[in-house]
Design a protein around this motif. Structure first.
Motif, PDB file in Angstrom:
ATOM      1  N   SER A 274       3.891   2.076   1.161  1.00  0.00           N
ATOM      2  CA  SER A 274       4.197   3.422  -0.329  1.00  0.00           C
ATOM      3  C   SER A 274       5.242   4.177   0.770  1.00  0.00           C
TER       4      SER A 274
ATOM      5  N   LYS B  49       7.490  -3.553  -0.031  1.00  0.00           N
ATOM      6  CA  LYS B  49       6.381  -2.968  -1.639  1.00  0.00           C
ATOM      7  C   LYS B  49       5.257  -2.924  -0.680  1.00  0.00           C
TER       8      LYS B  49
ATOM      9  N   GLU C  21      16.254  -5.515  -5.351  1.00  0.00           N
ATOM     10  CA  GLU C  21      15.019  -6.087  -6.190  1.00  0.00           C
ATOM     11  C   GLU C  21      16.891  -6.207  -7.319  1.00  0.00           C
TER      12      GLU C  21
ATOM     13  N   THR D   3      11.626   4.118  -2.537  1.00  0.00           N
ATOM     14  CA  THR D   3      11.800   3.653  -3.720  1.00  0.00           C
ATOM     15  C   THR D   3      13.015   3.979  -4.726  1.00  0.00           C
TER      16      THR D   3
ATOM     17  N   LEU E 273      14.575  -0.136  -2.560  1.00  0.00           N
ATOM     18  CA  LEU E 273      14.022  -1.410  -3.221  1.00  0.00           C
ATOM     19  C   LEU E 273      14.748  -1.824  -4.554  1.00  0.00           C
ATOM     20  N   TYR E 274      14.776  -1.181  -5.358  1.00  0.00           N
ATOM     21  CA  TYR E 274      14.789  -1.280  -6.745  1.00  0.00           C
ATOM     22  C   TYR E 274      16.606  -1.488  -6.722  1.00  0.00           C
TER      23      TYR E 274
END
Length: 359
Positions: free
Chosen positions: A51, A48, A63, A56, A59-60
């Motif tokens: 940038s 995170k 998670e 992205t 990243l998700y």
């Protein structure tokens, strides 16, 4: 080691940064799979901090895996919805396969919390026929999971015969994909449906098959869950001999799970200690660098001052030498002037009329 190496060289190269993000992603997923959730979170935080819109979705995904392993269904749903929004808002990132997989993940999660309506809605989005032909391969991979989810939904709304049919479809497609985990999961769904229908012999048969596969995969939690179901079934149907055998196995697996949890706790403590030690070393190195920088900053003005003093001394010496030379010259000049005055006075006397008369 790779993370430490990249951080040390401090090169802001695009490819190098993307490699670093990928390493943090793999570390996070590995820690999540091992059940070391705090360590997984640290790598997610590291991702995170950089940038990068192209990363992205990864990243998700990290998670999602973390919260799925933690069985935090609320967080799983939040992450999936964020990923869908991100894919839709950034058309250049639009990835049909990722979008469909995310819809399926939402369907599975809603199924696990017994929200059949939302689960079926996202199943439709995940499995509707795509316009582009090459996405059929993706659907082939998703189908076993979709049918397993529909089987679970059917059990939730007490449609047990439908649950068995959907489980059979899941097993069929899972065999095509050689996906042993889905086969085992679908067999367990059939066992649950038969158990609800009080067909305990069929329930035991399917659970025993599922148990063999999960043991082969070394899925300890799933093994423990099925053994618990078998204990309940044997207790209900009065099979004392089987109950005794399975209960002994249940105690063994429970001890194994406990030992694994203890081992994970020890590993977490070791990792935490190593991380804190490494951070302390880094801070110590930073302090040393700051100290050297401060000393350097003090030394440079000091050296300048010494140079100034030595330069001033040299100037003072040279100036004094010049003054002495001028003084000597003035003295010589004064003496010369006195001699000139004496000679002039002598000449004046010689030019006196009385002196001339005497001559």
């Amino acid at each position: 080691r790779m993370v430490d190496f990249v951080n040390k060289i401090k090169i802001k190269d695009k490819d190098l940064l993307e490699t670093l993000l990928a390493i943090h992603f793999y570390k996070s997923v590995s820690y999540s799979e091992l059940g070391l959730f705090d360590e997984a979170k640290k790598d997610i935080i590291a991702i995170k901090k950089v940038s990068n819109i192209n990363f992205t979705d990864n990243l998700y995904s990290a998670e999602y895996i973390l919260y799925q392993k933690m069985k935090d269904h609320k967080k799983v749903i939040e992450v999936c919805l964020k990923l869908i929004e991100n894919l839709k808002n950034n058309k250049h990132l639009h990835n049909e396969a990722v979008l469909r997989q995310t819809y399926l993940n939402l369907a599975i999660t809603y199924s696990l919390i017994n929200d059949v309506k939302k689960s079926e809605y996202y199943l439709l989005l995940a499995m509707n026929e795509p316009k582009e032909k090459h996405y059929h391969v993706n659907l082939k991979i998703l189908k076993p999971y979709a049918f397993e989810t529909k089987s679970r939904n059917s059990i939730n709304i007490e449609l047990y015969n439908d649950a068995i049919k959907f489980a059979d479809s899941a097993i069929y497609y899972a065999n095509l994909n050689k996906d042993t985990k889905v086969i085992a999961g679908a067999l367990n769904q059939k066992a649950k449906a038969y158990c609800k229908m009080k067909n305990y012999d069929k329930a035991v048969e399917n659970n025993e098959e599922a148990l063999k596969l999960f043991k082969k995969l070394n899925y300890t939690n799933e093994v423990q869950s099925i053994i618990e179901e078998l204990v309940k079934i044997y207790n209900v149907n009065g099979n004392k001999k089987k109950l005794t055998t399975v209960f002994e196995e249940y105690l063994e697996i429970k001890d194994k799970v406990f030992n694994e949890q203890v081992a994970k706790s020890i590993t977490t403590a070791e990792i935490k200690y190593e991380t804190e030690l490494k951070e302390a070393q880094i801070k110590s190195q930073q302090l040393e660098l700051e100290k050297e920088k401060t000393n350097r900053n003090i030394a440079i003005p000091g050296l300048g001052f010494l140079l100034l003093l030595s330069g001033g001394g040299f100037w003072f010496f040279k100036n004094r030498q010049k003054q002495k030379e001028l003084q000597n010259q003035n003295t010589l000049l004064g003496l010369q002037q006195n001699l000139n005055a004496m000679e002039l006075q002598s000449l004046n006397k010689q030019l006196d009329p009385h002196e001339i008369k005497n001559l």
